[in-house]
Design a protein around this motif. Structure first.
Motif, PDB file in Angstrom:
ATOM      1  N   LEU A 164       0.848  -1.182   0.000  1.00 12.19           N
ATOM      2  CA  LEU A 164       0.000   0.000   0.000  1.00 12.19           C
ATOM      3  C   LEU A 164       0.886   1.235   0.000  1.00 12.19           C
ATOM      4  CD1 LEU A 164      -2.612  -1.012   2.722  1.00 12.19           C
ATOM      5  CD2 LEU A 164      -3.062  -0.778   0.272  1.00 12.19           C
ATOM      6  N   VAL A 165       0.503   2.244  -0.777  1.00 13.18           N
ATOM      7  CA  VAL A 165       1.243   3.505  -0.817  1.00 13.18           C
ATOM      8  C   VAL A 165       0.257   4.631  -0.540  1.00 13.18           C
ATOM      9  CG1 VAL A 165       2.686   5.032  -2.199  1.00 13.18           C
ATOM     10  CG2 VAL A 165       2.843   2.557  -2.524  1.00 13.18           C
ATOM     11  N   HIS A 166       0.582   5.474   0.414  1.00 15.88           N
ATOM     12  CA  HIS A 166      -0.299   6.597   0.746  1.00 15.88           C
ATOM     13  C   HIS A 166      -0.439   7.513  -0.471  1.00 15.88           C
ATOM     14  CE1 HIS A 166      -1.754  10.289   2.655  1.00 15.88           C
ATOM     15  NE2 HIS A 166      -2.191   9.499   3.626  1.00 15.88           N
ATOM     16  N   PRO A 167      -1.635   8.062  -0.717  1.00 16.89           N
ATOM     17  CA  PRO A 167      -1.849   8.892  -1.906  1.00 16.89           C
ATOM     18  C   PRO A 167      -0.935  10.097  -2.015  1.00 16.89           C
ATOM     19  CG  PRO A 167      -3.929   8.417  -0.814  1.00 16.89           C
ATOM     20  CD  PRO A 167      -2.862   7.875   0.068  1.00 16.89           C
ATOM     21  N   ASP A 168      -0.388  10.581  -0.895  1.00 17.89           N
ATOM     22  CA  ASP A 168       0.474  11.759  -0.935  1.00 17.89           C
ATOM     23  C   ASP A 168       1.936  11.425  -1.229  1.00 17.89           C
ATOM     24  OD1 ASP A 168      -1.700  13.351  -0.346  1.00 17.89           O
ATOM     25  OD2 ASP A 168      -1.301  13.404   1.801  1.00 17.89           O
ATOM     26  N   VAL A 169       2.266  10.147  -1.341  1.00 19.11           N
ATOM     27  CA  VAL A 169       3.655   9.750  -1.602  1.00 19.11           C
ATOM     28  C   VAL A 169       3.874   9.674  -3.110  1.00 19.11           C
ATOM     29  CG1 VAL A 169       5.389   7.946  -1.314  1.00 19.11           C
ATOM     30  CG2 VAL A 169       3.820   8.473   0.555  1.00 19.11           C
ATOM     31  N   PRO A 170       4.792  10.478  -3.665  1.00 21.12           N
ATOM     32  CA  PRO A 170       5.002  10.488  -5.119  1.00 21.12           C
ATOM     33  C   PRO A 170       5.871   9.309  -5.549  1.00 21.12           C
ATOM     34  CG  PRO A 170       6.458  12.080  -4.081  1.00 21.12           C
ATOM     35  CD  PRO A 170       5.613  11.490  -2.970  1.00 21.12           C
ATOM     36  N   ASP A 185      10.959   6.310  -7.168  1.00 20.98           N
ATOM     37  CA  ASP A 185      10.524   7.687  -7.351  1.00 20.98           C
ATOM     38  C   ASP A 185       9.548   7.793  -8.520  1.00 20.98           C
ATOM     39  OD1 ASP A 185      11.107  10.535  -8.776  1.00 20.98           O
ATOM     40  OD2 ASP A 185      11.337  10.685  -6.600  1.00 20.98           O
ATOM     41  N   ARG A 186       8.584   8.672  -8.401  1.00 17.44           N
ATOM     42  CA  ARG A 186       7.558   8.812  -9.427  1.00 17.44           C
ATOM     43  C   ARG A 186       8.132   9.218 -10.776  1.00 17.44           C
ATOM     44  NH1 ARG A 186       2.568  12.758  -8.362  1.00 17.44           N
ATOM     45  NH2 ARG A 186       4.105  14.320  -8.922  1.00 17.44           N
ATOM     46  N   ASP A 187       9.298   9.851 -10.789  1.00 20.87           N
ATOM     47  CA  ASP A 187       9.894  10.293 -12.047  1.00 20.87           C
ATOM     48  C   ASP A 187      10.747   9.217 -12.702  1.00 20.87           C
ATOM     49  OD1 ASP A 187       8.723  12.803 -11.856  1.00 20.87           O
ATOM     50  OD2 ASP A 187      10.388  13.619 -10.682  1.00 20.87           O
ATOM     51  N   ILE A 243       7.797   2.544 -19.372  1.00 19.95           N
ATOM     52  CA  ILE A 243       6.657   3.052 -18.610  1.00 19.95           C
ATOM     53  C   ILE A 243       7.118   4.194 -17.713  1.00 19.95           C
ATOM     54  CG2 ILE A 243       4.892   2.471 -16.887  1.00 19.95           C
ATOM     55  CD1 ILE A 243       5.124  -0.448 -17.905  1.00 19.95           C
ATOM     56  N   GLY A 244       6.352   5.254 -17.691  1.00 19.56           N
ATOM     57  CA  GLY A 244       6.654   6.386 -16.825  1.00 19.56           C
ATOM     58  C   GLY A 244       5.410   7.220 -16.617  1.00 19.56           C
ATOM     59  N   VAL A 245       5.552   8.286 -15.857  1.00 17.10           N
ATOM     60  CA  VAL A 245       4.408   9.156 -15.555  1.00 17.10           C
ATOM     61  C   VAL A 245       4.128  10.068 -16.737  1.00 17.10           C
ATOM     62  CG1 VAL A 245       3.619  11.048 -14.082  1.00 17.10           C
ATOM     63  CG2 VAL A 245       4.707   9.045 -13.069  1.00 17.10           C
ATOM     64  N   ALA A 246       2.867  10.150 -17.121  1.00 13.50           N
ATOM     65  CA  ALA A 246       2.440  11.003 -18.220  1.00 13.50           C
ATOM     66  C   ALA A 246       2.444  12.472 -17.802  1.00 13.50           C
ATOM     67  CB  ALA A 246       1.046  10.596 -18.690  1.00 13.50           C
ATOM     68  N   ASP A 247       2.492  13.337 -18.807  1.00 16.46           N
ATOM     69  CA  ASP A 247       2.478  14.772 -18.523  1.00 16.46           C
ATOM     70  C   ASP A 247       1.127  15.232 -17.989  1.00 16.46           C
ATOM     71  OD1 ASP A 247       5.096  15.060 -19.370  1.00 16.46           O
ATOM     72  OD2 ASP A 247       4.526  15.529 -21.440  1.00 16.46           O
TER      73      ASP A 247
END
Length: 272
Positions: A189-195, A214-216, A248-252
């Motif tokens: 589980l990951v808290h919603p505020d953790v990037p 890391d989200r990036d 795979i990565g985070v979209a803009d």
């Protein structure tokens, strides 16, 4: 002001609430678009959900599946989720509070020009002949030959190898999606505020623990053999002919969620 409504298909309770929300919005002076399937049930004119990207706000009535569908269709248009499901990590508004919360958002729009929102990331996947919509929960690269057969996978995180093994598949989840498919595969589980992003192998022969990065981060998955597929949010699938590599990565463009904040720990109590 134009507000869209998307209700869970084939659900009488969702259609009834959609009719109630529609009437409330019209009395408040808003122009209302309702999805075509629900409109057929209510015997009124409907609009394609994809057209609702032109709305100021879209109301999703149903479970997380309805929210995911709506988010895929309307892009960055703010979505307020009304929860008719059991858990509702994406839908923070209860049916009993729906009209009051909508009134608050309409007042905020009238004074500020847009609703109050929080942004959550979406995932993009790139690779040869791969074209999939952005994913709010997860992207899975999986063997397409039945459970237990799988394929050879190599995972690299920002160019460094993390896993090289035979597996049923590899799952990459956002923090939002950590409570979905990721959880059933043993991910954290990951808290919603953790990037963060979570990388989880699925029944690997030489497994590694689920990895939070890391989200990036850029996650590169190479498939060495076998017929495989890439699946976004459990709905959209693209075939992948090995050997092949996807990134795979985070979209803009994030998803924007309107309405009250998520009570994350209260929602956890509903997990089995």
């Amino acid at each position: 002001m134009r507000v869209g409504i998307v209700a869970r298909r084939g659900n009488d309770r969702a259609a009834a609430l959609a009719a109630e929300v529609r009437e409330h919005l019209r009395e408040s002076g808003a122009q209302v678009w309702i999805d075509e399937a629900t409109a057929d049930t209510l015997a009124i004119d409907g609009h394609p959900v994809a057209r609702m990207s032109d709305c100021t706000l879209v109301v999703s009535i149903g479970g997380d599946g309805t929210f995911l569908f709506t988010a895929r269709e309307v892009g960055t248009t703010p979505i307020m989720g009304v929860n008719l499901g059991e858990v509702g990590f994406l839908n923070a508004t209860s049916p009993a509070d729906a009209l009051a919360e909508l009134t608050r958002e309409l007042d905020h729009i009238e004074h500020e020009g847009e609703p109050r929102t929080r942004t959550v990331p979406r995932l993009r996947v790139s690779g040869e002949d791969i074209s999939l919509p952005r994913a709010l929960n997860e992207i899975v690269v999986m063997g397409d030959r039945g459970p237990g057969r799988g394929a050879e996978f190599t995972i690299e995180i920002d160019g460094s190898e993390y896993l090289d093994s035979h597996a049923d598949g590899v799952l990459v989840a956002t923090q939002t999606g950590s409570t979905a498919y990721n959880l059933s595969e043993g991910g954290p589980l990951v808290h919603p505020d953790v990037p963060a992003l979570v990388v989880t192998d699925m029944a690997a022969t030489d497994p590694m623990p689920p990895l939070v990065v890391d989200r990036d981060s850029e996650i590169t998955i190479t498939v060495g053999d076998g017929d495989t597929a890439v699946v976004a949010d459990g709905r959209n699938r693209a075939a992948l002919a090995a050997p092949a590599t996807v990134t795979i990565g985070v979209a803009d463009e994030p998803t924007r969620i309107a309405g009250p904040p998520l009570e994350f720990f209260s929602a956890l109590d509903k997990l089995d």
